[in-house]
Design a protein around this motif. Structure first.
Motif, PDB file in Angstrom:
ATOM      1  N   HIS A 292       0.072  -4.000  -2.138  1.00 44.22           N
ATOM      2  CA  HIS A 292      -0.070  -2.581  -2.464  1.00 44.22           C
ATOM      3  C   HIS A 292      -0.020  -1.743  -1.200  1.00 44.22           C
TER       4      HIS A 292
ATOM      5  N   HIS B 142      -2.232  -3.286   1.777  1.00 43.82           N
ATOM      6  CA  HIS B 142      -3.265  -4.298   1.540  1.00 43.82           C
ATOM      7  C   HIS B 142      -2.802  -5.266   0.469  1.00 43.82           C
TER       8      HIS B 142
ATOM      9  N   MET C 281      -4.053  -6.847  -2.908  1.00 43.17           N
ATOM     10  CA  MET C 281      -5.062  -6.570  -3.922  1.00 43.17           C
ATOM     11  C   MET C 281      -5.376  -7.880  -4.631  1.00 43.17           C
TER      12      MET C 281
ATOM     13  N   SER D 225      -1.772   2.021  -0.122  1.00 47.39           N
ATOM     14  CA  SER D 225      -2.527   3.228  -0.443  1.00 47.39           C
ATOM     15  C   SER D 225      -1.946   4.384   0.332  1.00 47.39           C
TER      16      SER D 225
ATOM     17  N   GLY E  23      -9.744  -5.661  -1.728  1.00 47.24           N
ATOM     18  CA  GLY E  23      -8.624  -5.481  -0.809  1.00 47.24           C
ATOM     19  C   GLY E  23      -8.696  -6.501   0.309  1.00 47.24           C
TER      20      GLY E  23
ATOM     21  N   TYR F 158      -7.085  -7.524   4.120  1.00 48.50           N
ATOM     22  CA  TYR F 158      -6.431  -6.874   5.256  1.00 48.50           C
ATOM     23  C   TYR F 158      -6.180  -7.897   6.354  1.00 48.50           C
TER      24      TYR F 158
END
Ligand SMILES: [Cu+2]
Length: 155
Positions: free
Chosen positions: A73, A106, A108, A75, A44, A46
């Protein structure tokens, strides 16, 4: 029928498009980091994006020479279950910011073609829906890193 006025408009649109294809001048990235997992597991990425411009901009994804595939993505947790969904774009409001962080949005990173270790710096090119780009260096951090403020990883 083709009017001269239309041709001029079209030329202007092309020029605008070319300008947008450059750097995302009004967007600044900070706290850019990658959570590295063992083996070839997806990682991930960030980052906090700040938009100093007068118009909203939207992150659509990223590309990298190190990872063959990068997806945007989100979560989320519902009923105690954590899941990830694909996101087409994440808006960064005018004079505002968008935060990509664990348990939320994030990038991926998949199919690394080189081993990325904690302490490494990986450059990702952030892509925005208007065609602009922002090259950003991400710091690779260990799997147990929680957020960018946690710099006590001890390696
Ligand atoms: Cu994901």
């Amino acid at each position: 029928m083709k009017s001269p006025a239309l041709s001029i408009l079209f030329a202007g649109w092309l020029l605008t498009g070319a300008a947008h294809a450059g750097a995302a001048d009004h967007v600044h990235a900070s706290h850019a980091w990658i959570r590295v997992l063992p083996g070839n597991l997806p990682a991930g990425a960030y980052v906090t994006l700040r938009n100093d411009g007068d118009q909203a901009i939207a992150l659509s994804g990223a590309s990298s020479t190190v990872y063959a595939d990068v997806m945007l993505h989100r979560s989320s947790t519902a009923g105690g279950m954590s899941r990830m969904t694909m996101v087409d774009a994440l808006s960064v409001p005018a004079h505002g910011e968008a935060v990509l962080a664990p348990a939320g949005y994030h990038l991926m990173l998949m199919q690394a073609n080189a081993t990325v270790k904690p302490g490494d710096t990986v450059r990702l090119t952030l892509n925005f829906t208007d065609g602009s780009r922002l090259a950003t260096d991400f710091l690779a951090r260990p799997a147990n890193a929680m957020d960018a403020g946690d710099d006590h990883s001890g390696h």
